[in-house]
Design an enzyme around this catalytic site. Sequence first.
Site, PDB file in Angstrom:
ATOM      1  N   HIS A 243       0.834  -1.214   0.000  1.00 51.64           N
ATOM      2  CA  HIS A 243       0.000   0.000   0.000  1.00 51.64           C
ATOM      3  C   HIS A 243       0.866   1.260   0.000  1.00 51.64           C
ATOM      4  O   HIS A 243       0.816   2.081   0.918  1.00 51.64           O
ATOM      5  CB  HIS A 243      -0.955  -0.014   1.199  1.00 51.64           C
ATOM      6  CG  HIS A 243      -2.004  -1.069   1.099  1.00 51.64           C
ATOM      7  ND1 HIS A 243      -1.892  -2.299   1.717  1.00 51.64           N
ATOM      8  CD2 HIS A 243      -3.188  -1.099   0.417  1.00 51.64           C
ATOM      9  CE1 HIS A 243      -2.961  -3.032   1.453  1.00 51.64           C
ATOM     10  NE2 HIS A 243      -3.760  -2.336   0.656  1.00 51.64           N
ATOM     11  N   ASN A 244       1.639   1.410  -1.063  1.00 50.32           N
ATOM     12  CA  ASN A 244       2.596   2.503  -1.170  1.00 50.32           C
ATOM     13  C   ASN A 244       2.220   3.432  -2.320  1.00 50.32           C
ATOM     14  O   ASN A 244       1.154   3.282  -2.932  1.00 50.32           O
ATOM     15  CB  ASN A 244       4.001   1.923  -1.374  1.00 50.32           C
ATOM     16  CG  ASN A 244       4.019   0.861  -2.476  1.00 50.32           C
ATOM     17  OD1 ASN A 244       3.372   1.013  -3.511  1.00 50.32           O
ATOM     18  ND2 ASN A 244       4.750  -0.236  -2.244  1.00 50.32           N
ATOM     19  N   ASP A 284      -5.466   5.409  -0.177  1.00 50.59           N
ATOM     20  CA  ASP A 284      -4.674   4.680   0.828  1.00 50.59           C
ATOM     21  C   ASP A 284      -3.640   5.573   1.505  1.00 50.59           C
ATOM     22  O   ASP A 284      -2.610   5.080   1.983  1.00 50.59           O
ATOM     23  CB  ASP A 284      -3.968   3.477   0.187  1.00 50.59           C
ATOM     24  CG  ASP A 284      -4.834   2.225   0.165  1.00 50.59           C
ATOM     25  OD1 ASP A 284      -5.691   2.087   1.056  1.00 50.59           O
ATOM     26  OD2 ASP A 284      -4.664   1.396  -0.750  1.00 50.59           O
ATOM     27  N   ASP A 393      -9.182  -0.165  -7.463  1.00 49.18           N
ATOM     28  CA  ASP A 393      -8.384  -0.503  -6.281  1.00 49.18           C
ATOM     29  C   ASP A 393      -7.887  -1.944  -6.316  1.00 49.18           C
ATOM     30  O   ASP A 393      -6.765  -2.231  -5.875  1.00 49.18           O
ATOM     31  CB  ASP A 393      -9.226  -0.261  -5.022  1.00 49.18           C
ATOM     32  CG  ASP A 393      -8.428  -0.450  -3.744  1.00 49.18           C
ATOM     33  OD1 ASP A 393      -7.185  -0.359  -3.788  1.00 49.18           O
ATOM     34  OD2 ASP A 393      -9.048  -0.678  -2.689  1.00 49.18           O
TER      35      ASP A 393
END
Length: 497
Positions: A243-244, A284, A393
């Site tokens: 999740h970067n 995110d 997503d």
Amino acid sequence: MTTKIIHFTVNGRLEQAEFGAECSAADVKDLFRAAAEAGPHHILKLYNTNGGVVNISPQLEANTRDSHYRLEVVASDLKGVGMPSEIDKMECRLSHLESKVIEGVGKTPDIICDLHSQVESFKKKLESVAHLSWMGLFREDADQHLAKFSPKPGAPQLSMEEEHQLVHTKFLNMSSLQVTEEVRELLKSPIFDNWQWEEAEMLVLLQVMFTDLEFLTALHIELAILQNFLFEVYRHYNSIPFHNFRHCFCVTQMMYGLIWLTELRSKLSSADLLIMLTSALCHDLDHPGYNNVYQINAQTDLALRYNDISPLENHHCAMAFRILSKPECNILKNLTVDQYKHIRGGMIKCILATDMARHNEILNRFKVIQPVFDFGNKEHKEVLMKIMVKVSDISNEARPMAVAEPWLDCLLQEFFNQSDTEKLQGLPVTPFMDRDKVSKPSSQTNFIRFVLLPLFSELTKLFPCLEQHILEPVRHALEYYSELERASRDTGGVDEP
């Protein structure tokens, strides 16, 4: 029909190419490739009379024999380019080691085969990166900018803040450079390969998305403000396995592609399109690498702050508007009060919709309205926007396997980090994250079968054009991982995560 005549030299001879305005970029490149007697893996460069690089595209300016271009084959495929000496040395040492092992045990062990595969994989990666550098992504002065702001060999390790500032400087110095039409078209497609781009380059491509959708004119967004906003978004993604910022870029790029593929520009307002693209970008923000179940079980500050209700998604959304609250980053500052309320409300709904705990609720609602969908119905549009963000997503498996599979490795790494922490802290271990129970194919087959296919199939009913772009690749991914899972069972082994 208007045609262009292009004069150029290649291999010491003067040639000319003729093509019409309707020619694609691929057609034009094929013309020059044929003239240079080059194969499909050769890389061409075209130079003007001043020695500057010119993009080979339908926009190429016509010229005369006296002002001809110069065409050169600057690199070929892997066999012709050659690898760095370190790779050659590694292969020699590996071959020497293999011969020694064979002398001792009579055969090549699996670990040596794995090392050979890794070296080959790395060589292919180098080839891809080398190819990218010759693509003519930016104007000819781009390389000078990159060289000027790149750290020198042997330089001391940069702090996180210094790394961010280096990316910021690169981004601003590349932001005015022209991205080729070829890259712009790829950017609108699910086959786009995110792994070839540095962080500063991804920021440039995000800027392209906002400008090509005409947000700057339609919503009065100043370019400098947009650049500040994009950089702050980048800065607030953490260096964690999945999740970067690169994940954020991928989700945004998929959303951008879906907008073009479904022709939503003619069906939704600029404000609604901005909601979807910006929600994808911010969905995110500041993700810690541990999911909502962990947050709630560990009673973290986020879980306590948001009363166990979508703690991460609430946090991502709050971070987005914290960035937008800074005057120098506020891309919404020139909107009316009503426009701002609409966009803020839409972003909150779309980002909160990415909580997978709400997946069935949102999908079931979409299933009800899909057969009678009306773009004039406010509720219908809101549900569609949520679905579009959700699809973007979790869209990795809609990409080519070479792009998608590394993302699965990243995701499993993040999952296993969480389950390891849960075990250490005596918390309930999330089953699908337990490295002792999960294999790579088994982690995907159920997810594709019960989450991706129902979601993607429902969206494809509304937009049949998406079948070939996202639904078929997901079906192929299910076949791929199902076959791996069967092979693992047949051999009585466990697939390596």
